[in-house]
Design a protein around this motif. Sequence first.
Motif, mmCIF file in Angstrom:
data_model
loop_
_atom_site.group_PDB
_atom_site.id
_atom_site.type_symbol
_atom_site.label_atom_id
_atom_site.label_comp_id
_atom_site.label_asym_id
_atom_site.label_seq_id
_atom_site.Cartn_x
_atom_site.Cartn_y
_atom_site.Cartn_z
ATOM 1 N N ASP A 43 0.829 -1.202 0.000
ATOM 2 C CA ASP A 43 0.000 0.000 0.000
ATOM 3 C C ASP A 43 0.871 1.263 0.000
ATOM 4 N N TYR A 44 1.646 1.424 -1.088
ATOM 5 C CA TYR A 44 2.509 2.578 -1.210
ATOM 6 C C TYR A 44 1.695 3.854 -1.436
ATOM 7 N N ARG A 45 2.283 4.964 -1.060
ATOM 8 C CA ARG A 45 1.654 6.244 -1.361
ATOM 9 C C ARG A 45 1.672 6.455 -2.869
ATOM 10 N N LEU A 94 8.684 7.364 -6.575
ATOM 11 C CA LEU A 94 8.852 6.080 -7.250
ATOM 12 C C LEU A 94 7.524 5.387 -7.584
ATOM 13 N N PRO A 95 6.556 5.325 -6.655
ATOM 14 C CA PRO A 95 5.296 4.664 -7.013
ATOM 15 C C PRO A 95 4.639 5.272 -8.244
ATOM 16 N N GLU A 96 4.656 6.606 -8.328
ATOM 17 C CA GLU A 96 4.061 7.273 -9.475
ATOM 18 C C GLU A 96 4.858 6.982 -10.756
ATOM 19 N N SER A 97 6.185 6.916 -10.615
ATOM 20 C CA SER A 97 7.039 6.638 -11.776
ATOM 21 C C SER A 97 6.850 5.215 -12.268
#
Length: 207
Positions: free
Chosen positions: A28-30, A162-165
């Motif tokens: 459950d990353y941001r 990083l999650p968005e990337s």
Amino acid sequence: MSSRETILSRIRDAQTLAPPVAEQVPRDYRTGRTMPDVERIELLVDRLVDYRAHVHRCDPTTLTETITRVLRDVGARRVGVPAGLHESWLTGFAGDVVVDSADVPAPELSTLDAVVTASTVTCAETGTLFLDGSPDQGRRALTLVPDVHVCVVTAESIEVGLPESLARLAPERPTTMISGPSATSDIELERVEGVHGPRNLHVVICG
């Protein structure tokens, strides 16, 4: 029972005792973080400079001029490019332009003074460039063998974290992550550059 059978038996036992997949480490990353364009780019520049990368800012109308200037400043006379790189990017370069292909043996790439590529996405928070082998980025060897890598990053491709990337990457594509010039430290903690890739990274941020 052979050694192989013993090891496989132990693996099967361990899998039996392991919790179900749903109970393993949560992911459950941001995600979905945003930041104004100016702040996002400033954060990326700060990280890149900290990694000892050279950063150049431009807009679409001066991109070709900026790339030409960077290549001139590093003394490049023979430059490698992936087959799908935008042709206009090197129209101002007076040296030899070598279009890479899988038929070119990797050792021959060492004869190039520099390589110019695009990028897929960039993480501002970590200063990481992502190349996924798209036509304008080429194969992994092209960006690892030459001593100078000039990478073009568009403003709209910069994500906060990083999650968005990672969400913008195709999992099935080969991905190279670059955070500054190639560097490591020897046993005496002396920084050594160029061991696993280019010693010089020039990032052209367009936008």
